[in-house]
Design a protein around this motif. Structure first.
Motif, short mmCIF file in Angstrom:
data_model
loop_
_atom_site.label_atom_id
_atom_site.label_comp_id
_atom_site.label_asym_id
_atom_site.label_seq_id
_atom_site.Cartn_x
_atom_site.Cartn_y
_atom_site.Cartn_z
N PRO A 45 0.84 -1.20 0.00
CA PRO A 45 0.00 0.00 0.00
C PRO A 45 0.87 1.25 0.00
O PRO A 45 2.01 1.24 0.47
CB PRO A 45 -0.79 -0.12 1.31
N THR A 46 0.32 2.35 -0.50
CA THR A 46 1.09 3.58 -0.65
C THR A 46 0.82 4.60 0.44
O THR A 46 1.48 5.63 0.50
CB THR A 46 0.81 4.23 -2.01
N GLU A 155 -6.50 -2.94 1.11
CA GLU A 155 -5.31 -2.56 1.85
C GLU A 155 -4.87 -1.14 1.51
O GLU A 155 -4.44 -0.39 2.38
CB GLU A 155 -4.18 -3.56 1.56
N GLU A 156 -4.99 -0.78 0.24
CA GLU A 156 -4.60 0.56 -0.18
C GLU A 156 -5.45 1.62 0.52
O GLU A 156 -4.92 2.60 1.06
CB GLU A 156 -4.73 0.70 -1.69
N SER A 159 -4.65 1.94 4.20
CA SER A 159 -3.37 2.60 4.44
C SER A 159 -3.47 4.11 4.28
O SER A 159 -2.64 4.85 4.80
CB SER A 159 -2.30 2.05 3.48
N ARG A 160 -4.51 4.56 3.57
CA ARG A 160 -4.71 5.99 3.33
C ARG A 160 -5.72 6.61 4.28
O ARG A 160 -6.12 7.75 4.11
CB ARG A 160 -5.13 6.20 1.88
N ASP A 325 -7.41 -7.92 -8.04
CA ASP A 325 -5.96 -8.12 -7.90
C ASP A 325 -5.52 -9.51 -8.35
O ASP A 325 -4.32 -9.76 -8.53
CB ASP A 325 -5.52 -7.87 -6.46
N ASP A 348 -2.49 -0.80 -9.98
CA ASP A 348 -2.02 0.56 -9.63
C ASP A 348 -3.03 1.62 -10.06
O ASP A 348 -3.32 2.55 -9.31
CB ASP A 348 -0.67 0.83 -10.30
N ARG A 351 -6.31 1.42 -7.93
CA ARG A 351 -6.12 1.97 -6.58
C ARG A 351 -6.02 3.49 -6.63
O ARG A 351 -6.60 4.19 -5.79
CB ARG A 351 -4.85 1.37 -5.95
#
Length: 385
Positions: A45-46, A155-156, A159-160, A325, A348, A351
């Motif tokens: 995740p970013t 998850e992305e 994480s944000r 995914d 990418d 997300r």
């Protein structure tokens, strides 16, 4: 129309007869003889937060299951949330039996089960949360698919700074494990094949989501971290029929403030009266979302009925399965990708644009990414019907 399809490893199946036709196109069936069992890994995740995950089992005793009327309606829900940094057990992607049933349903042979079931994830089981007030996003998978096919997106978002509820709807996947090892299989598949309209699936899921929201926001909520949820900022996204279900949920429940349909036929899910001024993102492919004709006519119909903020974006070179995914995991496992857009790149893009949409409409943070084409994402086309 036949439901079982052999498009690509572990893909979510389409929700319309036209999409079924694409799914059963023999030219899309890749060879499997060279597939081995390497380690597969979801992208990191970013966002700034670590990710925690709990699993919740819900039973709606007030509602009969439409597929098995003798039973109450049941849901399995994976709750993702911003978590404190630290070690812990990584959440499993799926059980071996869930993947075995998926591969059998897809009529895929020679594919190692553990190439998917043991895929590396980024969420930690029962991690301590970072206390705060976060928007909630509900995610609904494609027909015959399970909630794990949207793990990378879950998850992305967590994480944000989102709470994410990824939902499995009983009887609508090839295999979803319930407590005690009880396996729910696709009872709905035979009924859809026998002529039950697919709109019943979206309508059922809309009521599933209303029940889920009731359960998460009750005086005694079903989830121990429910205090993290800002009940005034709730959105929903889905893939395939899960995307239509997002519109259907918005039509019956005003708590859902923003929605995303990832390549699913609407099939009337957007009512004639629209969804008020609530924003909606249509994220599709060239093959079934051509504005003005030549694609899925339900997208043109929905576009005309949406009266709030809206965007119609196309991932050029993607196919119906690019938004989950599992296509990226299949590539890692050695399965040739028949699409122009690589599976990892599709993850990418999905997300980035889904997160930008919810950042703008649930957080109130403007996102230039949604204003027009971006040099960093040349595969994304903005349509203006």
């Amino acid at each position: 129309m036949r439901i079982l399809a052999a498009i690509m490893l572990a893909v979510t199946l389409p929700m319309t007869s036209a999409a079924y036709a694409r799914a059963t196109d023999a030219t899309n069936v890749p060879p499997t003889s060279a597939i081995t069992s390497p380690t597969t890994q979801l992208p990191a995740p970013t966002g700034p937060f670590a990710v925690g995950r709990n699993v919740v089992h819900l039973v709606d005793t007030a509602r009969k299951d439409p597929w098995i009327p003798a039973q109450p309606r049941e849901l399995m829900v994976s709750m993702y949330y911003p978590a404190q940094q630290g070690g812990g057990q990584r959440a499993p992607y799926a059980t071996d039996e869930e993947i075995r049933l998926l591969l059998a349903g897809q009529e895929m042979t020679g594919v190692p089960v553990q190439a998917l079931s043991k895929a590396g994830t980024n969420a930690v089981v029962d991690a301590a949360p970072v206390n705060g007030s976060y928007p909630l996003v509900v995610l609904s998978p494609g027909f015959t698919a399970s909630r794990y096919t949207l793990t990378a997106l879950s998850e992305e978002l967590a994480s944000r700074g989102y709470v994410v509820a990824a939902v499995d709807h009983a009887g609508e996947s090839f295999g979803t494990e319930f407590p005690g090892g009880r396996m729910s299989t696709c009872v709905a598949c035979k009924q859809i094949d026998a002529g039950t309209p697919l709109s019943v699936v979206a309508e059922t899921r809309a009521h599933d989501v209303a029940f889920l929201l009731d359960s998460l926001t009750a005086r005694e909520p079903v989830w121990p971290h429910a205090h993290l949820i800002d009940t005034t900022r709730i959105g929903m996204a889905g893939h395939s029929i899960g995307g239509a279900s997002a519109a259907a949920a918005m039509a019956i429940d005003g708590r859902v403030r923003a929605g995303v349909n990832m390549d699913g036929s609407f099939d009337g899910a957007v009512p004639v009266a629209g969804l008020g001024q609530r924003p909606f993102l249509m994220l599709g492919t060239d093959s079934d979302s051509r504005p003005g004709g030549g694609g899925d006519p339900s997208w043109d119909e929905a576009w005309g009925r949406l009266r709030g903020w809206k965007r119609w974006l196309t991932l050029v070179g993607a196919n119906h399965n690019s938004f989950a995914d599992t296509l990226a995991l299949a590539e890692q496992a050695g399965l040739p990708n028949q699409t122009a857009l690589r599976g990892g790149r599709a993850v990418d893009l999905t997300r980035a644009y889904v997160a930008a949409f919810f950042d703008q409409h649930l957080r109130g943070v403007g996102q230039p990414l949604l204003d027009g084409p971006a040099p960093a994402y040349p595969e994304v086309r903005f349509n203006k019907p």
